[in-house]
Each structure stands twice: as C-alpha cells, then as structure tokens.
Motif scaffolding. Sequence first.
Motif, PDB file in Angstrom:
ATOM      1  N   ARG A  17      34.045  43.435  36.850  1.00  0.00           N
ATOM      2  CA  ARG A  17      34.815  42.691  37.845  1.00  0.00           C
ATOM      3  C   ARG A  17      36.313  42.891  37.656  1.00  0.00           C
ATOM      4  NH1 ARG A  17      31.251  39.018  40.417  1.00  0.00           N
ATOM      5  NH2 ARG A  17      29.214  39.026  39.371  1.00  0.00           N
ATOM      6  N   GLU A  18      36.733  42.954  36.406  1.00  0.00           N
ATOM      7  CA  GLU A  18      38.152  43.240  36.123  1.00  0.00           C
ATOM      8  C   GLU A  18      38.520  44.642  36.601  1.00  0.00           C
ATOM      9  OE1 GLU A  18      38.417  42.556  31.945  1.00  0.00           O
ATOM     10  OE2 GLU A  18      38.646  40.380  32.159  1.00  0.00           O
ATOM     11  N   LYS A  73      41.344  45.572  39.647  1.00  0.00           N
ATOM     12  CA  LYS A  73      42.504  46.462  39.410  1.00  0.00           C
ATOM     13  C   LYS A  73      42.534  47.638  40.383  1.00  0.00           C
ATOM     14  CE  LYS A  73      42.812  45.338  34.492  1.00  0.00           C
ATOM     15  NZ  LYS A  73      42.591  45.807  33.099  1.00  0.00           N
ATOM     16  N   ARG A  74      41.394  47.880  41.044  1.00  0.00           N
ATOM     17  CA  ARG A  74      41.344  48.989  41.982  1.00  0.00           C
ATOM     18  C   ARG A  74      41.870  48.603  43.368  1.00  0.00           C
ATOM     19  NH1 ARG A  74      41.327  53.527  39.966  1.00  0.00           N
ATOM     20  NH2 ARG A  74      40.247  54.442  41.748  1.00  0.00           N
ATOM     21  N   ILE A  75      42.067  47.309  43.589  1.00  0.00           N
ATOM     22  CA  ILE A  75      42.486  46.837  44.918  1.00  0.00           C
ATOM     23  C   ILE A  75      43.993  46.627  44.975  1.00  0.00           C
ATOM     24  CG2 ILE A  75      42.142  45.069  46.672  1.00  0.00           C
ATOM     25  CD1 ILE A  75      39.700  46.839  45.997  1.00  0.00           C
ATOM     26  N   ALA A  98      32.679  43.706  45.136  1.00  0.00           N
ATOM     27  CA  ALA A  98      33.080  44.410  46.351  1.00  0.00           C
ATOM     28  C   ALA A  98      32.647  43.654  47.608  1.00  0.00           C
ATOM     29  CB  ALA A  98      32.504  45.820  46.346  1.00  0.00           C
ATOM     30  N   VAL A  99      31.439  43.103  47.599  1.00  0.00           N
ATOM     31  CA  VAL A  99      30.964  42.332  48.754  1.00  0.00           C
ATOM     32  C   VAL A  99      31.849  41.103  48.959  1.00  0.00           C
ATOM     33  CG1 VAL A  99      29.073  40.888  49.613  1.00  0.00           C
ATOM     34  CG2 VAL A  99      28.586  43.150  48.662  1.00  0.00           C
ATOM     35  N   ALA A 100      32.235  40.445  47.878  1.00  0.00           N
ATOM     36  CA  ALA A 100      33.129  39.281  47.992  1.00  0.00           C
ATOM     37  C   ALA A 100      34.459  39.689  48.617  1.00  0.00           C
ATOM     38  CB  ALA A 100      33.348  38.657  46.623  1.00  0.00           C
ATOM     39  N   PRO A 117      30.484  50.977  48.693  1.00  0.00           N
ATOM     40  CA  PRO A 117      29.842  51.984  47.835  1.00  0.00           C
ATOM     41  C   PRO A 117      30.840  52.806  47.029  1.00  0.00           C
ATOM     42  CG  PRO A 117      29.703  52.625  50.147  1.00  0.00           C
ATOM     43  CD  PRO A 117      30.173  51.210  50.115  1.00  0.00           C
ATOM     44  N   GLU A 118      32.037  53.014  47.556  1.00  0.00           N
ATOM     45  CA  GLU A 118      33.037  53.788  46.812  1.00  0.00           C
ATOM     46  C   GLU A 118      33.430  53.059  45.528  1.00  0.00           C
ATOM     47  OE1 GLU A 118      33.955  56.832  47.531  1.00  0.00           O
ATOM     48  OE2 GLU A 118      32.621  56.771  49.284  1.00  0.00           O
ATOM     49  N   LEU A 119      33.665  51.766  45.629  1.00  0.00           N
ATOM     50  CA  LEU A 119      34.036  50.979  44.450  1.00  0.00           C
ATOM     51  C   LEU A 119      32.883  50.902  43.452  1.00  0.00           C
ATOM     52  CD1 LEU A 119      36.036  48.068  46.127  1.00  0.00           C
ATOM     53  CD2 LEU A 119      36.962  49.819  44.604  1.00  0.00           C
TER      54      LEU A 119
END
Length: 380
Positions: free
Chosen positions: A373-374, A378-380, A329-331, A344-346
């Motif tokens: 990470r996968e 997929k959430r984005i 998420a930070v990346a 934080p949501e992710l």
Amino acid sequence: MKKNLTVLGSTGSIGTQTLDVAERLGLTVTALTAGRNYKLMESQIRRFRPKIAAMADETAAKELEVRLRDTDTRVLSGDEGVIEAAKLETDTVVSAIVGISGLRPTMAAIEEGGRRIALANKETLVCAGHLFTEAVRKNRCELIPVDSEHSAIFQSLMSGKHGEIKRILLTASGGPFRKTPAEELKNVKKENALKHPNWSMGAKITIDSATMMNKGLEIIEAMHLFSVPAEKIEVVVHPESILHSAVEFCDNAVIAQLGTPDMRIPIQLSLTYPDRADNPESELDLFKAGTLSFERPDLEKFKCLAIAESVAGRTDAAPTVMNAANEAAVALFLRDNIGFTDIPELVSEAVDALGALTAGSIEEVLERDIETREFISKRI
C-alpha cells in the motif's frame, strides 16, 4: 442446521443478506461486527439482539454505544474488538468482511475451534491460503464457501471424488465491459463500472468484477478450498450468470449448479448444509432464462485476470502483493484519483517490485500488505 450465528461484516452486502436468511431460518445471532456504519448496525442490533457488537471504527463505536444504552448488547471497538467478537462462542461464523481486514478476525474465529466458517472473504485465502487451510484442519473447523461460484463447485463435487476431478470450470459474468473495446476502457468512469449487469454487490467487489480481478482472486481461492492446482481451473465467461460453476470429472461428465443470480441461495446453503431448507424466493425458470452462452475471457483486455493467473501458483508474497495493490488501486479509482486502466498497471508494478518477498506467516502477510500500500501511494 446450526442454530447460533456470528456475522463478521454485517453491514456489507453479504452481511445484510446473511441476516435476511438468518431471520427466515429462525437462527439466533450471537455477535455482529462492522466498520463504521453505526446507523445500520443499530438497526441490526435492535432486530436480532446479539450479545456483542463490534465496530472497527472507534468513533462509530462510541456513537453506537450511546444509541444502545437501552439494550443489553455490549459494544466493542477497534480491530481488537472485532477479533474479540469473532472469538465469541457460536456454531457458525460468517466471514463477510471485505479485503485483508478480514484476515485476523477470521483466523481468530478458526483458532477457537470446532465451528463452521462460512467464508465470503476471498482475500483471506488469496493472501494466506496455506496458513488458513492448515488452521482450519488443526482446529477441526468446517469450511463452507459462500461465494456463488465456489458454492457451486462445492455442490458439484458431491457427485464425485477428489481424485476424479479433471477440471474446475469457474464461471464469470464478464462484468459491465465484456463487449467494450479495450481502447475505450481508459475513459471508463466509476459510475459505469459500478453498474454490474446481474449481481447486487458492494463497491469494491463490483469494481473487481469490472476488471475481472474478482475472477483472478477466485482462481486462487478455489486452489486452496478444493486442493487443486491452478492449471486445473479454467475461467469461462457466462454473461447470463445462471450456471454458477461446474466440475468436469475424469469420465468427462460435467456437473454444474444453476440458479438465479441471488447471493441468498449460497448463503443459505452455507448455514444449513448438509441439509437444504425451503427458499420462497429466487426460483429459477429455465424457460425465462432462455439461451445460456459461454466464451473465453479476453486476457489482453482484462489484464487483472492475466496477472492473477500468473501469480496463482506462487508461494512467495506475489498473491498478497497483488491483492493489496488491487485494494489500494480500486480505492483510488473510487475516489477518482486514477483511471480504470491504471488499476492493472499499478498492480503489475507492485507484483514486479515486491512479489518475490516472503509471506510465510500472518505477520509477514500483513507486513507485505502494508509495504504494498505504501508502494502504491508513492506511485500516485
């Protein structure tokens, strides 16, 4: 003082400062590793003349090898090259690789046995703390923390016995958004998040400080380093970053370590312990420091800290998943693909989905890391 030094992650913030300290102390650098910054690596090699240099990025390694044809330093490439460099005979290995990528090289260094591990890679303990500490014990290594907070705890504990610990007081600066209203965090840009008020650090750890995930990781790190349960560790926001952490003992005496916010101080101690060496820089002037203040963290605003506290005592994959989701998420945030409050949501979604899986071996830890990470991608 240990004389020979290997630095894993030499081109990062901790790595470069470690080499500054090593030069001042007159230490011999045995090996260096880095990711892809071959230009800085070349400069470090010409300065310290190590036997081996390893670049995780193979293209960078090839470029470095061309540039170093006039030297005796052997250049290795890829993850296996980094691991080989970590195994090279030396007195001290400074583990300063950021993130889960530091896990295998650090474990490889430990398995060689009989050396000091100066640990700056907190993710190793977060993801595989029980495996890591058992490997340190089995291979008769000496583990010295480099993080300013854990170094402060390490030093404070010299004043008492383990059984006398009442509480560990883990200080946090509060980051750049300590006074920012929660509703405004969704509009935060990376340029603002990267402006830490006190410390000079790499991008990832600076964002972690802004979300306070860094302090959550440090809770888990402290649990493993000092063999204390999460309920005995309390986060204290201390915006001046002068008191770096403290230990409260059973008689209610609180022993703390103070100093200027300069990472070279704990780095130096990790190399010289049990002795101390002169430090011509960063002298603390209490009169200039002025008032020191302390407050409780806002867990409603800094949800990453709340998530970390909730998984701190778990023995399943939850800490590994939390760490991997946060790194991913930070990346994404640093690439402007998500907002600040999406981090934080992710992380929360990933822990809920994958946290109950097992992570009882290094292989399983790395599998959970990949799966997480996968999941995030997929959430984005």
